[in-house]
Design a protein around this motif. Sequence first.
Motif, PDB file in Angstrom:
ATOM      1  N   THR A 396      -3.361  53.524   5.515  1.00  0.00           N
ATOM      2  CA  THR A 396      -3.381  52.914   6.844  1.00  0.00           C
ATOM      3  C   THR A 396      -4.800  52.428   7.098  1.00  0.00           C
ATOM      4  OG1 THR A 396      -3.897  54.997   7.950  1.00  0.00           O
ATOM      5  CG2 THR A 396      -1.579  54.446   7.708  1.00  0.00           C
ATOM      6  N   ALA A 397      -4.928  51.195   7.546  1.00  0.00           N
ATOM      7  CA  ALA A 397      -6.260  50.645   7.784  1.00  0.00           C
ATOM      8  C   ALA A 397      -6.161  49.439   8.701  1.00  0.00           C
ATOM      9  CB  ALA A 397      -6.913  50.224   6.466  1.00  0.00           C
ATOM     10  N   VAL A 398      -7.103  49.347   9.643  1.00  0.00           N
ATOM     11  CA  VAL A 398      -7.233  48.129  10.435  1.00  0.00           C
ATOM     12  C   VAL A 398      -8.346  47.315   9.778  1.00  0.00           C
ATOM     13  CG1 VAL A 398      -8.810  49.239  12.078  1.00  0.00           C
ATOM     14  CG2 VAL A 398      -7.598  47.153  12.717  1.00  0.00           C
ATOM     15  N   CYS A 399      -8.019  46.112   9.384  1.00  0.00           N
ATOM     16  CA  CYS A 399      -8.972  45.290   8.628  1.00  0.00           C
ATOM     17  C   CYS A 399      -9.842  44.437   9.531  1.00  0.00           C
ATOM     18  CB  CYS A 399      -8.207  44.409   7.634  1.00  0.00           C
ATOM     19  SG  CYS A 399      -7.165  45.372   6.517  1.00  0.00           S
ATOM     20  N   THR A 400      -9.352  44.137  10.714  1.00  0.00           N
ATOM     21  CA  THR A 400     -10.139  43.397  11.686  1.00  0.00           C
ATOM     22  C   THR A 400      -9.536  43.611  13.061  1.00  0.00           C
ATOM     23  OG1 THR A 400     -10.967  41.206  12.339  1.00  0.00           O
ATOM     24  CG2 THR A 400      -8.780  41.284  11.363  1.00  0.00           C
ATOM     25  N   THR A 401     -10.369  43.619  14.083  1.00  0.00           N
ATOM     26  CA  THR A 401      -9.862  43.748  15.447  1.00  0.00           C
ATOM     27  C   THR A 401      -9.905  42.389  16.131  1.00  0.00           C
ATOM     28  OG1 THR A 401     -12.049  44.357  16.263  1.00  0.00           O
ATOM     29  CG2 THR A 401     -10.572  46.154  15.631  1.00  0.00           C
ATOM     30  N   GLY A 402      -9.420  42.352  17.375  1.00  0.00           N
ATOM     31  CA  GLY A 402      -9.421  41.096  18.114  1.00  0.00           C
ATOM     32  C   GLY A 402      -8.074  40.404  18.095  1.00  0.00           C
ATOM     33  N   VAL A 403      -8.065  39.130  18.508  1.00  0.00           N
ATOM     34  CA  VAL A 403      -6.831  38.348  18.626  1.00  0.00           C
ATOM     35  C   VAL A 403      -6.723  37.383  17.455  1.00  0.00           C
ATOM     36  CG1 VAL A 403      -5.532  36.736  20.057  1.00  0.00           C
ATOM     37  CG2 VAL A 403      -6.898  38.519  21.132  1.00  0.00           C
ATOM     38  N   HIS A 404      -5.511  37.302  16.898  1.00  0.00           N
ATOM     39  CA  HIS A 404      -5.269  36.407  15.760  1.00  0.00           C
ATOM     40  C   HIS A 404      -3.949  35.676  15.970  1.00  0.00           C
ATOM     41  CE1 HIS A 404      -8.558  38.431  13.626  1.00  0.00           C
ATOM     42  NE2 HIS A 404      -8.090  39.524  14.201  1.00  0.00           N
ATOM     43  N   ARG A 405      -3.949  34.387  15.697  1.00  0.00           N
ATOM     44  CA  ARG A 405      -2.767  33.548  15.897  1.00  0.00           C
ATOM     45  C   ARG A 405      -2.545  32.655  14.688  1.00  0.00           C
ATOM     46  NH1 ARG A 405      -2.054  33.455  21.653  1.00  0.00           N
ATOM     47  NH2 ARG A 405      -3.890  34.293  22.709  1.00  0.00           N
ATOM     48  N   TYR A 568      -6.317  46.420  18.216  1.00  0.00           N
ATOM     49  CA  TYR A 568      -7.232  47.247  19.013  1.00  0.00           C
ATOM     50  C   TYR A 568      -7.977  48.229  18.116  1.00  0.00           C
ATOM     51  CZ  TYR A 568      -8.623  50.588  22.677  1.00  0.00           C
ATOM     52  OH  TYR A 568      -9.320  51.424  23.507  1.00  0.00           O
ATOM     53  N   LYS A 569      -7.220  49.046  17.402  1.00  0.00           N
ATOM     54  CA  LYS A 569      -7.762  49.939  16.384  1.00  0.00           C
ATOM     55  C   LYS A 569      -6.594  50.377  15.515  1.00  0.00           C
ATOM     56  CE  LYS A 569      -7.705  53.961  19.497  1.00  0.00           C
ATOM     57  NZ  LYS A 569      -8.528  55.044  20.081  1.00  0.00           N
ATOM     58  N   SER A 570      -6.855  51.171  14.482  1.00  0.00           N
ATOM     59  CA  SER A 570      -5.810  51.514  13.518  1.00  0.00           C
ATOM     60  C   SER A 570      -4.569  52.064  14.216  1.00  0.00           C
ATOM     61  CB  SER A 570      -6.337  52.551  12.524  1.00  0.00           C
ATOM     62  OG  SER A 570      -5.345  52.867  11.570  1.00  0.00           O
ATOM     63  N   LYS A 571      -3.431  51.480  13.882  1.00  0.00           N
ATOM     64  CA  LYS A 571      -2.125  51.871  14.407  1.00  0.00           C
ATOM     65  C   LYS A 571      -1.956  51.610  15.896  1.00  0.00           C
ATOM     66  CE  LYS A 571      -0.929  55.373  10.982  1.00  0.00           C
ATOM     67  NZ  LYS A 571      -0.371  56.716  10.758  1.00  0.00           N
ATOM     68  N   ASN A 572      -2.867  50.822  16.475  1.00  0.00           N
ATOM     69  CA  ASN A 572      -2.779  50.457  17.887  1.00  0.00           C
ATOM     70  C   ASN A 572      -2.976  48.955  18.022  1.00  0.00           C
ATOM     71  OD1 ASN A 572      -2.845  53.068  19.802  1.00  0.00           O
ATOM     72  ND2 ASN A 572      -4.025  53.482  17.944  1.00  0.00           N
ATOM     73  N   TYR A 573      -1.915  48.260  18.400  1.00  0.00           N
ATOM     74  CA  TYR A 573      -1.964  46.802  18.480  1.00  0.00           C
ATOM     75  C   TYR A 573      -0.883  46.304  19.425  1.00  0.00           C
ATOM     76  CZ  TYR A 573       1.680  47.623  14.983  1.00  0.00           C
ATOM     77  OH  TYR A 573       2.794  48.089  14.326  1.00  0.00           O
ATOM     78  N   ALA A 574      -1.026  45.035  19.800  1.00  0.00           N
ATOM     79  CA  ALA A 574      -0.036  44.384  20.661  1.00  0.00           C
ATOM     80  C   ALA A 574       0.413  43.098  19.989  1.00  0.00           C
ATOM     81  CB  ALA A 574      -0.634  44.089  22.025  1.00  0.00           C
TER      82      ALA A 574
END
Length: 733
Positions: A396-405, A568-574
């Motif tokens: 499990t890893a968040v590779c980048t935060t922020g908004v992506h489209r 937002y962070k690992s395992k936390n996103y919208a």
Amino acid sequence: MDCLKALEELLPAPLQRIVAAEIDDDGSLELFQRSEDGANATSMKLPFNPWLLTSGRELAETLDGVAAIEALEGVGTHRFIVRFKDIAAYDEALKSLKKTTGQSYSSPLAPYRVFSELVQQALIDQRIRLFRGMEFNQLRRMQLDIECRSSIPGKFCNANVAGDEIFMIALKDSTGYEHCFSTAECGGEKELLQTVLSKIQELDPDVIEGHNLFTFDLDYIEKRCRRFKIPFAIGRHGRVAKSRPSRLTIAERVINYRRYDAYGRHIVDTWHLVMLADVSKRDLESYGLKYCAKYYGIAREGRVYIPGDQLTQRYDENPLEVAEYNLDDVRETDGLSRIIAPSFFYQTQLLPITYQNCVVRGTATRIDAMLCAEYLNAKCALPSPQNAIPFEGALTAVCTTGVHRPAWHLDVRSLYPSIILMDKWSPASDFKGIFAHLLERFRAFRLQAKDSARTAETQAERDEFQALQNSFKILINSFYGYLGFAQGTFNDFALAQKVTATGREILTRMREHLEAAGAVTLEMDTDGIYFVPPAGATPQQMRKQIQDELPAGIELELDGIYQAMFSYKSKNYALLEENGRISLHGAALRSRGIEPFQQRFIKEAIGEILLNNAKSIEALKDKYLDAIAAHAWPISDFLKKENLTQTVENYQKALETGKGKRSAVYELAARSKQEYKAGDSLRYYVTGTKKSVPVVSNSKLEEEIDPANRDENTAFYADKLISLAAKLSEALE
């Protein structure tokens, strides 16, 4: 159903339509069988000899009251099955073994093995599985809901207070019967209770359901019955229900509740069902009946809603309106059960445990029951569980935060089961290979049920097949978790490590090929990857391109295409779905442990970020700070909800012995006039004027709110909001 016929060949059961099994007082096994037309249930009795396992014959021969000792095949630790003449002899043997060996039967060091549920022993021994030959709609289910009044205005009703009577009870069952009984109709509370208990015996349900049934309704009815010296007889044959403290673990949540058992029936709380259903999606904002009914789309148009503190007054003014409200509660309980319960019903057909236990026991425990039954029916010895050892889990890893489209999601279907089946891995102690064999057959059954759901001619058939395939899905996905289950008879931590290592390799390979193709990886989690696709790519091309690089047996699906993703962070996103709906994922964004105003701020902030492409949420933060300072919201927006995991008495004893520390929620419960017990929820807010205050000594319960004297700590809550906004802004930047 062809898949059910195949299941019967895999796990045969000689008796059909058995809806309940009990060990009677005379030591026999009593089975309740529903007739083919479903009209009634009859009972039959079979002889039953309780049994246990020992590691050697010498130990078995030291026991009195033994009917037979049988050697089991294989190299397992527990190689002899010892049967006893009766339950009394069995109970004496347990005492003797504990004294002789110095180990209780729950100890991993014990040279004997006990299945403590006698009904489970009987189901294994007789190869009986409940509900075989039945579909869910053939189960006789009854829904129950009570309404009570408080003798003290503004206080929640208390069953121990003489004047806090039950004034209404609604019953509904799957035959179409429904009625709301009241004190006015029956002639008083005592007569109401007697009438309802008699009606339960007459309708003879296999299952009694309710929302908060364990934590409220049954406990309240039992206490009121005791007041009038009425037997709380909701079991078959007029048997009185038994209760005991119990615990249910759902994800990270531990629920203490009072379990009720009714002879010949199963009791299922739909409050538990919705919590269990929410484990994977985490979509539910509340587990209350009214909210869940709206969420699942079963709340009828024109449904009656009455605030709890107005029920008594509304009943006195318009009893018919309250009766309709009460009936709507049991109708919605029925609706929730129809949606969620079938998967547990079909799992029960596979397992040597009761339906009620299937709901409240973990998936690894269910797998263990099935594997042990297969070994014992094959006359094979059982191994001892391995000692738990740490091992590296999923990637499990968040590779980048922020908004992506835009953002796409590539997922491996049943990653861990697929890895296990690639080489037909089984635990080291499973010398018969039953683990992999059952997993392979269950996967085949699931695919067959899915195909049948697609081709079914009626909605009822589609629902039935969908429930069936979901049951297999739950079990299939539990096989890997079982390997690392500390209490699992056939656990294998080395194999669990091997499976996760292979999973990490597959996910890493997927990422490498995605990035080589020009994609940007956003988040990796166990069996899937969120990514920004390369320009010009199509979903079909991307899926096929990555699929071609993976081992045979690993199947990919591109199961999500989104307008945007806020990481937002690992395992936390919208996620912003194509239809404009925003879904939040992860405990940090969906926590029920934070106050309502913070939950609302998160939703509004993420809405601004994803829908309006906001680069900053400062303006929204200032708007909220102004509202907090001006007392513009009701105090309910600042109420924090916490559950009591132990009794107030135990909390106080822990403090006295120096083993515990002070807690606001327990201090509030202790000083409240209301009687709280383990499992209850309390809501409270923080008072004072400074942002840094000890919460333990600066809190008030919801019941202490005085709208005319606003005393919530605005500095404290403003500081909380500023901290939350800073964390979201950091991820946004």
